[in-house]
Every structure is written in C-alpha cells, then in structure tokens.
Design a protein around this motif. Sequence first.
Motif, PDB file in Angstrom:
ATOM      1  N   ARG A  49       3.918  -9.039  -1.387  1.00  0.00           N
ATOM      2  CA  ARG A  49       3.988  -7.720  -2.014  1.00  0.00           C
ATOM      3  C   ARG A  49       2.981  -7.664  -3.148  1.00  0.00           C
ATOM      4  NH1 ARG A  49       9.762  -5.013  -2.353  1.00  0.00           N
ATOM      5  NH2 ARG A  49       9.212  -2.858  -2.852  1.00  0.00           N
ATOM      6  N   VAL A  50       2.224  -6.603  -3.214  1.00  0.00           N
ATOM      7  CA  VAL A  50       1.269  -6.374  -4.301  1.00  0.00           C
ATOM      8  C   VAL A  50       1.720  -5.127  -5.054  1.00  0.00           C
ATOM      9  CG1 VAL A  50      -1.131  -5.889  -4.906  1.00  0.00           C
ATOM     10  CG2 VAL A  50      -0.627  -7.437  -3.011  1.00  0.00           C
ATOM     11  N   THR A  51       2.056  -5.305  -6.328  1.00  0.00           N
ATOM     12  CA  THR A  51       2.551  -4.208  -7.153  1.00  0.00           C
ATOM     13  C   THR A  51       1.644  -4.052  -8.366  1.00  0.00           C
ATOM     14  OG1 THR A  51       4.784  -4.932  -6.541  1.00  0.00           O
ATOM     15  CG2 THR A  51       4.613  -3.234  -8.212  1.00  0.00           C
ATOM     16  N   SER A  52       1.193  -2.850  -8.628  1.00  0.00           N
ATOM     17  CA  SER A  52       0.323  -2.590  -9.784  1.00  0.00           C
ATOM     18  C   SER A  52       0.982  -1.618 -10.744  1.00  0.00           C
ATOM     19  CB  SER A  52      -1.027  -2.027  -9.332  1.00  0.00           C
ATOM     20  OG  SER A  52      -1.780  -3.015  -8.663  1.00  0.00           O
ATOM     21  N   TYR A  53       0.849  -1.937 -12.031  1.00  0.00           N
ATOM     22  CA  TYR A  53       1.420  -1.107 -13.089  1.00  0.00           C
ATOM     23  C   TYR A  53       0.310  -0.672 -14.048  1.00  0.00           C
ATOM     24  CZ  TYR A  53       5.884  -3.215 -11.636  1.00  0.00           C
ATOM     25  OH  TYR A  53       6.970  -3.642 -10.917  1.00  0.00           O
ATOM     26  N   ALA A  54       0.458   0.519 -14.608  1.00  0.00           N
ATOM     27  CA  ALA A  54      -0.432   0.989 -15.671  1.00  0.00           C
ATOM     28  C   ALA A  54       0.377   1.898 -16.582  1.00  0.00           C
ATOM     29  CB  ALA A  54      -1.638   1.740 -15.107  1.00  0.00           C
ATOM     30  N   GLY A  55       0.291   1.634 -17.872  1.00  0.00           N
ATOM     31  CA  GLY A  55       1.031   2.441 -18.829  1.00  0.00           C
ATOM     32  C   GLY A  55       2.526   2.413 -18.614  1.00  0.00           C
ATOM     33  N   GLY A  56       3.032   1.300 -18.068  1.00  0.00           N
ATOM     34  CA  GLY A  56       4.463   1.173 -17.821  1.00  0.00           C
ATOM     35  C   GLY A  56       4.934   1.813 -16.533  1.00  0.00           C
ATOM     36  N   SER A  57       4.040   2.468 -15.799  1.00  0.00           N
ATOM     37  CA  SER A  57       4.407   3.120 -14.536  1.00  0.00           C
ATOM     38  C   SER A  57       3.896   2.318 -13.348  1.00  0.00           C
ATOM     39  CB  SER A  57       3.819   4.536 -14.471  1.00  0.00           C
ATOM     40  OG  SER A  57       4.304   5.325 -15.529  1.00  0.00           O
ATOM     41  N   ASP A  61       2.497  -0.121  -4.640  1.00  0.00           N
ATOM     42  CA  ASP A  61       3.509  -1.051  -4.149  1.00  0.00           C
ATOM     43  C   ASP A  61       3.263  -1.233  -2.656  1.00  0.00           C
ATOM     44  OD1 ASP A  61       5.669  -2.687  -3.792  1.00  0.00           O
ATOM     45  OD2 ASP A  61       7.193  -1.153  -4.135  1.00  0.00           O
ATOM     46  N   ILE A  62       2.561  -2.292  -2.302  1.00  0.00           N
ATOM     47  CA  ILE A  62       2.142  -2.526  -0.924  1.00  0.00           C
ATOM     48  C   ILE A  62       2.815  -3.788  -0.394  1.00  0.00           C
ATOM     49  CG2 ILE A  62       0.174  -2.982   0.592  1.00  0.00           C
ATOM     50  CD1 ILE A  62      -1.544  -1.451  -1.406  1.00  0.00           C
ATOM     51  N   LYS A  63       3.398  -3.702   0.803  1.00  0.00           N
ATOM     52  CA  LYS A  63       4.124  -4.824   1.392  1.00  0.00           C
ATOM     53  C   LYS A  63       3.489  -5.228   2.714  1.00  0.00           C
ATOM     54  CE  LYS A  63       7.639  -2.089   0.953  1.00  0.00           C
ATOM     55  NZ  LYS A  63       8.964  -1.447   1.011  1.00  0.00           N
ATOM     56  N   THR A  85      -1.600  -6.251 -12.073  1.00  0.00           N
ATOM     57  CA  THR A  85      -1.241  -6.340 -10.669  1.00  0.00           C
ATOM     58  C   THR A  85      -0.521  -7.647 -10.418  1.00  0.00           C
ATOM     59  OG1 THR A  85      -3.109  -4.958 -10.000  1.00  0.00           O
ATOM     60  CG2 THR A  85      -2.137  -6.345  -8.316  1.00  0.00           C
ATOM     61  N   LEU A  86       0.648  -7.573  -9.776  1.00  0.00           N
ATOM     62  CA  LEU A  86       1.480  -8.738  -9.505  1.00  0.00           C
ATOM     63  C   LEU A  86       1.541  -8.988  -8.011  1.00  0.00           C
ATOM     64  CD1 LEU A  86       4.398  -7.711 -11.879  1.00  0.00           C
ATOM     65  CD2 LEU A  86       2.518  -9.229 -12.411  1.00  0.00           C
ATOM     66  N   ILE A  87       1.380 -10.236  -7.626  1.00  0.00           N
ATOM     67  CA  ILE A  87       1.487 -10.646  -6.229  1.00  0.00           C
ATOM     68  C   ILE A  87       2.702 -11.547  -6.096  1.00  0.00           C
ATOM     69  CG2 ILE A  87       0.390 -11.839  -4.292  1.00  0.00           C
ATOM     70  CD1 ILE A  87      -1.879 -10.821  -7.034  1.00  0.00           C
ATOM     71  N   THR A 198      -8.055  -1.969  -5.574  1.00  0.00           N
ATOM     72  CA  THR A 198      -8.542  -2.063  -4.195  1.00  0.00           C
ATOM     73  C   THR A 198      -8.929  -3.480  -3.789  1.00  0.00           C
ATOM     74  OG1 THR A 198      -9.316   0.208  -4.304  1.00  0.00           O
ATOM     75  CG2 THR A 198     -10.201  -1.143  -2.545  1.00  0.00           C
ATOM     76  N   PRO A 199      -9.709  -4.237  -4.610  1.00  0.00           N
ATOM     77  CA  PRO A 199     -10.039  -5.599  -4.178  1.00  0.00           C
ATOM     78  C   PRO A 199      -8.824  -6.490  -4.006  1.00  0.00           C
ATOM     79  CG  PRO A 199     -11.521  -4.873  -5.911  1.00  0.00           C
ATOM     80  CD  PRO A 199     -10.419  -3.857  -5.824  1.00  0.00           C
ATOM     81  N   LEU A 200      -7.779  -6.246  -4.756  1.00  0.00           N
ATOM     82  CA  LEU A 200      -6.594  -7.094  -4.669  1.00  0.00           C
ATOM     83  C   LEU A 200      -5.781  -6.826  -3.425  1.00  0.00           C
ATOM     84  CD1 LEU A 200      -5.566  -7.163  -8.389  1.00  0.00           C
ATOM     85  CD2 LEU A 200      -6.255  -9.115  -7.015  1.00  0.00           C
ATOM     86  N   ILE A 201      -6.007  -5.678  -2.771  1.00  0.00           N
ATOM     87  CA  ILE A 201      -5.267  -5.395  -1.544  1.00  0.00           C
ATOM     88  C   ILE A 201      -5.598  -6.452  -0.486  1.00  0.00           C
ATOM     89  CG2 ILE A 201      -5.005  -3.718   0.334  1.00  0.00           C
ATOM     90  CD1 ILE A 201      -5.328  -1.514  -1.763  1.00  0.00           C
TER      91      ILE A 201
END
Length: 207
Positions: A49-57, A61-63, A85-87, A198-201
């Motif tokens: 799962r790749v989850t990205s946050y910015a400004g607390g939002s 969220d890609i699985k 971005t969290l993996i 995008t590169p992290l996808i």
Amino acid sequence: MQILVLILGMVLLPKACALKCFECIPDVSGSCAQTTKDCPSNTQCGSVRVTSYAGGSKLVDIKGKSCAAAEECVQASINFGVSQTLITSKCCTSDLCNTQDAPVGSISSPNGKKCFQCDGNDCTKTLNCNGNEDYCISTTVTAGGQKASLKGCASKVICSGTQSAQIAGIGGAEISCCQGDLCNSAISTTAGLLLFVTPLISLVLFS
C-alpha cells in the motif's frame, strides 16, 4: 543413492514450494482487477500500500498485490515536509494467502534526525525526520519539461539500489541519499514540487 536423492530434492523442491498468489496491479487511477498468479520459487505472496499525506490530509491511497521477494516486504517512508509518502506491506507464505490489503501507513513521531528540505527555491530549511527515516534524500524530477528539486528524509529501503532504480524509472528522477544530520546540503536553484507521488507509484509494482 543418497547423492541421487539430494540432487532430485534440489531439482524438485523449488517447484514444490512455488506459491499461487493473488495479483492486483493498479492502473493510473489506482484501481485494479484481481487475478491469480503462479509465483517464482523463493518468493512470497504480498500486499502493498502506498499512502501519501499533505497538510494532514490523505491525498493518495493505492493498493496492490503480487508475488514478492523477501526484500520487498518492507515498511518505508519518504518525507519532503510538504508531503509524506508511506509504503506498507504484508507478506505470507501459503497459497492465496494475500487476501487482505496491507495496512494504511500512519505518520510516526520524530526520531531526532534532521535533513534539509526545499521550500520553493530555498533548500536550506530543516526537517525533522519521523519513524524509520534514517537517511537524508535529494532528488531531481522532471515534470512538464522542467526539472524540480526536492530534499527531505527517507527510510533506508528507499535509498537501496533496487528501489531507487525503480523510482528513477518513472518521472526521470535522480536520487541521492546520505546518512547523517543535514548531510543533503547542496544548494538547489530549481523550484520545488508540492508533491512527489508519481515516481513512488512504481513501488507498488513488485519487481
């Protein structure tokens, strides 16, 4: 006779141990159709799962699911201050065991390490690293025909040869990592991007 048994065991064992796993490779929109796949020997079934946050939002969220080598079963993070971005991954070793999605990554507490970050043209601001972000990272990506630089914190796995090559394969990213507080100090004169997602996808795709 014992030698013959040993040789047969070495030839047949990898085939016997190969797993059948669910596969779900997301497209650009993040959706995917789940199928099954016969995996190579010495791999596991995995969900990532790749989850990205910015400004607390939460912005992304890609699985995904597929066969995974042991070194691809990781928890990692890349943090540019304006976005993180969290993996996360979850691996298992029986047929079709990767039915569940990997858990959503959550932002960890500061770990005491510091790296430089970019704010527009200014790459001299400091950023507190979180969780297992134990490296400083500098990257240049090409977007819309223009190069942009970003600096921040990253987990060790992001800086490994395999993962950095995958990231560089999309978006024309150039990545350099270093260990030690504020070691990514080279001055940048290019504009910073708000997000570096995008590169992290590419990390969703188990190689």
